[in-house]
Every structure is written in C-alpha cells, then in structure tokens.
Design a protein around this motif. Structure first.
Motif, PDB file in Angstrom:
ATOM      1  N   LEU A   1       2.553   1.648  -3.419  1.00 41.55           N
ATOM      2  CA  LEU A   1       1.590   1.992  -4.467  1.00 41.55           C
ATOM      3  C   LEU A   1       1.314   3.485  -4.538  1.00 41.55           C
ATOM      4  O   LEU A   1       1.085   4.025  -5.618  1.00 41.55           O
ATOM      5  N   SER A   2       1.329   4.135  -3.400  1.00 44.50           N
ATOM      6  CA  SER A   2       1.015   5.564  -3.402  1.00 44.50           C
ATOM      7  C   SER A   2       2.065   6.374  -4.155  1.00 44.50           C
ATOM      8  O   SER A   2       1.768   7.432  -4.685  1.00 44.50           O
TER       9      SER A   2
ATOM     10  N   ASP B   1      -3.335   8.303  -2.853  1.00 39.96           N
ATOM     11  CA  ASP B   1      -2.434   8.462  -1.701  1.00 39.96           C
ATOM     12  C   ASP B   1      -3.184   8.310  -0.381  1.00 39.96           C
ATOM     13  O   ASP B   1      -2.740   7.581   0.510  1.00 39.96           O
TER      14      ASP B   1
ATOM     15  N   VAL C   1      -8.362  -0.122  -2.901  1.00 37.67           N
ATOM     16  CA  VAL C   1      -7.160   0.461  -3.505  1.00 37.67           C
ATOM     17  C   VAL C   1      -7.093   0.108  -4.982  1.00 37.67           C
ATOM     18  O   VAL C   1      -6.742   0.951  -5.820  1.00 37.67           O
TER      19      VAL C   1
ATOM     20  N   THR D   1      -6.160   6.916   0.139  1.00 42.74           N
ATOM     21  CA  THR D   1      -6.726   5.572   0.269  1.00 42.74           C
ATOM     22  C   THR D   1      -5.660   4.588   0.722  1.00 42.74           C
ATOM     23  O   THR D   1      -5.892   3.758   1.603  1.00 42.74           O
ATOM     24  N   CYS D   2      -4.468   4.676   0.132  1.00 38.31           N
ATOM     25  CA  CYS D   2      -3.358   3.775   0.510  1.00 38.31           C
ATOM     26  C   CYS D   2      -2.923   4.020   1.953  1.00 38.31           C
ATOM     27  O   CYS D   2      -2.685   3.067   2.699  1.00 38.31           O
TER      28      CYS D   2
ATOM     29  N   LEU E   1      -0.209  -6.053  -6.017  1.00 37.63           N
ATOM     30  CA  LEU E   1      -1.405  -5.858  -5.212  1.00 37.63           C
ATOM     31  C   LEU E   1      -2.527  -6.768  -5.697  1.00 37.63           C
ATOM     32  O   LEU E   1      -3.184  -7.431  -4.896  1.00 37.63           O
TER      33      LEU E   1
ATOM     34  N   PRO F   1       2.279   3.601  -8.517  1.00 40.74           N
ATOM     35  CA  PRO F   1       1.131   2.698  -8.708  1.00 40.74           C
ATOM     36  C   PRO F   1       1.359   1.634  -9.777  1.00 40.74           C
ATOM     37  O   PRO F   1       1.033   0.464  -9.551  1.00 40.74           O
TER      38      PRO F   1
ATOM     39  N   PHE G   1       0.838  -1.203   0.000  1.00 38.28           N
ATOM     40  CA  PHE G   1       0.000   0.000   0.000  1.00 38.28           C
ATOM     41  C   PHE G   1       0.873   1.254   0.000  1.00 38.28           C
ATOM     42  O   PHE G   1       0.597   2.215  -0.720  1.00 38.28           O
ATOM     43  N   GLU G   2       1.925   1.226   0.817  1.00 38.98           N
ATOM     44  CA  GLU G   2       2.806   2.398   0.898  1.00 38.98           C
ATOM     45  C   GLU G   2       3.551   2.617  -0.416  1.00 38.98           C
ATOM     46  O   GLU G   2       3.716   3.752  -0.869  1.00 38.98           O
TER      47      GLU G   2
END
Length: 197
Positions: A68-69, A146, A135, A148-149, A79, A72, A65-66
């Motif tokens: 991806l921001s 950002d 996400v 959402t992640c 993910l 992506p 998640f971190e």
C-alpha cells in the motif's frame, strides 16, 4: 469402576477404583498421543499440536501494508476487505494439505499452550483491526501513509513473532530485561518499543 462404587470380587485385578478425573486424564493423554502419531511429515508442531501456518493470514496483512505504501490505489480494496479469521476458519478456507488434522489437533492442544496461543491471536486480531482502520483513514491522500504503513507492518511482525514462538513451543524471552524489548515479549514490551498506550 468409579470411586465409592463397590468392587465386584469376580473382577480380580481389573476392577480398581478409578475416578472420573483419572479416566478423563487418560483419555486426553491418549488423544494427544494419537494426534502426535499423525503429525510427523506435516507443518504441525508435535509438542504444541499447533500449526504456525495459521499466521500466514497475518503475514498477508503485513505484505498488504508494505504494498500500500507504494501503490495505494492498487491494494486499497484488498485492505478494506481483509477480516480476521479464527484458526479453524483459516484452515477450513485454506488449501493446506493437512487442514483437517490441523483443526482436530488444535482442538486437542494442551490447554495451557492453547490458552497462551489464543491470547496472542486475540491481541493480533485486535491490533490488526485497529491498524487496518488507521491505514484506511490515510488512504485519502495523506502524506504520512508510508510511515503509517511501515509502523503497522512492524507492529504486526512483533505480535506475529510472539504467536509463532508459542505455536512452535519456543520459550519466550525474558520480558523484563531491557535488552529483550525488541524480541518476542509481552504487550508491555511491545508498547514500550513503539511508545504507545
């Protein structure tokens, strides 16, 4: 001998009436003692017989998640391919040195502790699947990716901490005290913290 069976006078002191429950309880205690004797020097908790290394499976999702921001497209496939694994599946697929002992000890963990841990993991699985879907929906160029992640990572960390406390035999904080809502607590505390549900 089992209860209600006639005793044999030739047995002397060795032939006492013992119930099935007593035998099962003694066997369970002996098995737990056996596993605890093999645990020192491993990452398995001696009192709970659980290995918090299992939670690395969810820590990896937090890191995804971190990542991806900021990138992506670089991590989207990772993910989308993430799936929840059970405790036993995780260790069976891992390079964990004591994975067979971890699986065997988990099967013999004290029932109440294991039930609490399994409940915490079920919440983690459910939340992880929901957050991955949220996400993934944002990956199509949303400006709020950002946020959402960050929210997803924060929410998972709270649930991971709860499961970790159980695996390590730590007492959970008072779930009703307002000062502990950000600490390890129940689902109500988590929902209050994030204003969800």
């Amino acid at each position: 001998m089992f209860a209600n069976q006639k005793s044999d006078p030739r047995c002397g002191e060795l032939c006492e009436d013992v119930s099935r429950e007593d035998i099962v309880s003694a066997f369970r205690s002996a098995m737990i003692g056996h596993f605890r004797s093999h645990i020192p020097g491993t990452n398995i908790n001696e009192s709970t017989l659980l290995a918090s290394d299992y939670l690395n499976h969810f820590h990896e999702l937090v890191m995804l998640f971190e990542a991806l921001s900021t990138e992506p497209q670089g991590f989207a496939d990772d993910l989308l391919s993430w799936r929840p694994l059970t405790y036993e599946e995780h260790f069976a697929e891992s390079g964990f040195r004591d994975k067979n002992l971890a699986i065997a000890a988990y099967r013999r963990a004290p029932p109440k502790i294991r039930a609490r841990f399994d409940e915490a993991v079920a919440r983690l699985h459910g939340e992880a699947v929901t957050l991955v879907a949220e996400v993934a929906a944002e990956l199509r160029g949303s400006k709020s990716l950002d946020k959402t992640c960050a929210r997803a990572a924060q929410r998972l960390r709270v649930l991971i901490d709860e499961a970790n406390a159980i695996a390590n035999g730590e007492a959970l904080s008072d779930q009703t005290h307002p000062d502990t809502l950000g600490d390890v607590g129940g689902q109500a505390a988590i929902d209050a913290l994030f204003g969800t549900r």
